[in-house]
Design a protein around this motif. Sequence first.
Motif, mmCIF file in Angstrom:
data_model
loop_
_atom_site.group_PDB
_atom_site.id
_atom_site.type_symbol
_atom_site.label_atom_id
_atom_site.label_comp_id
_atom_site.label_asym_id
_atom_site.label_seq_id
_atom_site.Cartn_x
_atom_site.Cartn_y
_atom_site.Cartn_z
ATOM 1 N N ILE A 244 14.198 5.367 -10.571
ATOM 2 C CA ILE A 244 14.076 4.005 -10.053
ATOM 3 C C ILE A 244 13.038 4.032 -8.935
ATOM 4 N N GLU A 245 12.017 3.197 -9.055
ATOM 5 C CA GLU A 245 10.905 3.247 -8.102
ATOM 6 C C GLU A 245 10.465 1.841 -7.723
ATOM 7 N N VAL A 246 10.085 1.696 -6.468
ATOM 8 C CA VAL A 246 9.475 0.456 -5.975
ATOM 9 C C VAL A 246 8.194 0.853 -5.244
ATOM 10 N N GLU A 247 7.226 -0.025 -5.243
ATOM 11 C CA GLU A 247 5.958 0.275 -4.585
ATOM 12 C C GLU A 247 5.382 -0.973 -3.957
ATOM 13 N N ARG A 248 4.426 -0.751 -3.071
ATOM 14 C CA ARG A 248 3.782 -1.868 -2.379
ATOM 15 C C ARG A 248 2.309 -1.522 -2.158
ATOM 16 N N HIS A 249 1.423 -2.437 -2.556
ATOM 17 C CA HIS A 249 -0.010 -2.279 -2.362
ATOM 18 C C HIS A 249 -0.436 -3.106 -1.148
ATOM 19 N N PHE A 250 -1.491 -2.643 -0.489
ATOM 20 C CA PHE A 250 -1.977 -3.312 0.718
ATOM 21 C C PHE A 250 -3.429 -3.718 0.509
ATOM 22 N N ALA A 251 -3.732 -4.956 0.880
ATOM 23 C CA ALA A 251 -5.109 -5.444 0.777
ATOM 24 C C ALA A 251 -6.020 -4.704 1.738
ATOM 25 N N VAL A 268 12.896 0.334 1.192
ATOM 26 C CA VAL A 268 14.294 0.776 1.072
ATOM 27 C C VAL A 268 15.177 -0.384 0.646
ATOM 28 N N ASP A 269 14.967 -1.559 1.233
ATOM 29 C CA ASP A 269 15.764 -2.729 0.837
ATOM 30 C C ASP A 269 15.561 -3.052 -0.638
ATOM 31 N N ALA A 270 14.310 -3.018 -1.090
ATOM 32 C CA ALA A 270 14.029 -3.315 -2.500
ATOM 33 C C ALA A 270 14.641 -2.248 -3.411
ATOM 34 N N LEU A 271 14.585 -0.983 -2.997
ATOM 35 C CA LEU A 271 15.155 0.086 -3.818
ATOM 36 C C LEU A 271 16.669 -0.037 -3.887
ATOM 37 N N LEU A 285 15.497 10.942 -2.149
ATOM 38 C CA LEU A 285 14.493 9.903 -1.975
ATOM 39 C C LEU A 285 13.137 10.551 -1.750
ATOM 40 N N ASP A 286 12.109 10.043 -2.428
ATOM 41 C CA ASP A 286 10.736 10.504 -2.252
ATOM 42 C C ASP A 286 9.876 9.301 -1.890
ATOM 43 N N LEU A 287 9.266 9.348 -0.716
ATOM 44 C CA LEU A 287 8.378 8.284 -0.262
ATOM 45 C C LEU A 287 6.954 8.827 -0.253
ATOM 46 N N ARG A 288 6.086 8.234 -1.062
ATOM 47 C CA ARG A 288 4.721 8.695 -1.202
ATOM 48 C C ARG A 288 3.749 7.706 -0.557
ATOM 49 N N PHE A 289 2.773 8.257 0.139
ATOM 50 C CA PHE A 289 1.745 7.464 0.797
ATOM 51 C C PHE A 289 0.406 7.794 0.129
ATOM 52 N N HIS A 290 -0.154 6.832 -0.597
ATOM 53 C CA HIS A 290 -1.420 7.025 -1.304
ATOM 54 C C HIS A 290 -2.559 6.610 -0.369
ATOM 55 N N ARG A 291 -3.340 7.590 0.058
ATOM 56 C CA ARG A 291 -4.425 7.331 0.993
ATOM 57 C C ARG A 291 -5.677 6.867 0.263
ATOM 58 N N VAL A 292 -6.613 6.311 1.018
ATOM 59 C CA VAL A 292 -7.833 5.774 0.418
ATOM 60 C C VAL A 292 -8.742 6.896 -0.089
ATOM 61 N N ALA A 334 4.932 4.119 -2.214
ATOM 62 C CA ALA A 334 5.864 4.099 -3.338
ATOM 63 C C ALA A 334 7.113 4.875 -2.958
ATOM 64 N N LEU A 335 8.269 4.271 -3.180
ATOM 65 C CA LEU A 335 9.560 4.893 -2.887
ATOM 66 C C LEU A 335 10.301 5.088 -4.196
#
Length: 506
Positions: A244-251, A268-271, A285-292, A334-335
Amino acid sequence: MRQVVSLFLPTWPTDRLRRRLGRSAPPPDAPLILAGMEGQRRVVTAANAAARTIGLDAGMAVTQARALLPDLIIIDAEPQADREGLERLAVWSLRRYAPIIAVDPPDGLMLDITGAAHAYGGVMGLLKDMAQRLAEVETTGRAVCAPAYGAAHALARYGTEPLRVIDPLDLEQAIADLPLGALRLDRAIVSALSQLGLETIADLEAMPRASLALRFGSGPGLRLDQVYGRVSEPFEPVLPPEAIEVERHFAEPIGAPETLARYTHKLVDALCQQLEEAGVGARRLDLRFHRVDNRIEAIRAGLSKPGRDPKQMGRLLCDRIETVDPGFGVEKMALCAPQTEPLGLRTISHLGETPRADVAALVDILGNRVGEERLYRIAARESDIPERSVIRIAPMADPTLLRWPEHWPRPARLFKRPQPIDTLALLPDHPPVHFVWRGIRRKVKRADGPERIYGEWHVSEEEWLSVRDYFLLEDETGTRYWVFRQGDGMDSATGSQGWFLHGLFA
């Protein structure tokens, strides 16, 4: 400091085939090759250890291999099944070792274990655990940890040590003498470079970059930068199919710790909402930070029991945000919950009963700080021998039904090995008058015993005859000791008649 592991499985296709065939598999010492088509030629795609010892290896024509060894066992290769097996191994490793793992076909995995090795007592402890578990399923593995994946990949395949951890200061020296084939270049380029007298990575590094790119393109320069860690390698981490995964993109990229923490709580709330809909609780829980710059930073947190409390989960993740290097900014978060379990209902009573304390939150915090493997609870195990009557279980494991005997007390601290003492006692069943332990003479004021414990007959014949007589002693300072005599005090066949200190009471 980044820590990347390359897991190399030199005989993965043949090892996987042996597991699939089971009892019908050829003997381990019988030379075995797998054959496949390369254009119009039938070539060797993999060989087991026995075949490699006689010079058979991938790329050789099958007719040539059969000429060298007429009794050679030849089986058709299954490249798709090998790839699927690697993916299953990656998913298993994801749940156990690290939050970022990618398949490196045809014979390896890439693991980013940055910040995850403390659970195994360090990086070498993690590598040893990995090699041990592979050996249990009869799979050969080599693992190297380095600051750059290019270096780890090269040393795992061309180095001399099966398990190795490379310090960043020793990276240049460690890879200098490796052959050019370790750079993952095409065979044609390696052959052309060899004709120019370039044999090792150090030789290629000393060449002018402009002339190298003019003749051979950007490939050699890129591989050099990757092996030295000057550029990062983009890769796609695997995910369990049921994760089960949720993610968020940033402009616009973000990087401030406060901003990362705020969006962590939102994820976390969405997950937790998705976990509730699925009727499960997260165990990891695995929280990933995708850098530019195409690099991925990750945080891993474990829970001692299935849960979906957003406050607790958010706290566990935010406690480790300071370890994240956002670089020039994070464009995606992405969490994922790679490990979940059914979450049962909890009965709440309003009849005035005293609520039972729940220490799961404390266990989670300690486990993520010092490592889950270092937290345990002592439980009873069925055995008459004191050192065998205890076992370590998980902190939140269900209570066991076994109990220690109530009519004879047991010490709060039991030594791993009984410590010898010098004492004076009347044989055969009188307690000591005094004893010397760690160079200090202690006079016994009170004593209780003996409690006779016999050896376990099913272990060995010598133990079946052995006897221990235990005494509870108290000295002048009030300290209480648990000592025993090895033997019954009369027959030498029952023991050495020596005295030992086995534990201390609280």
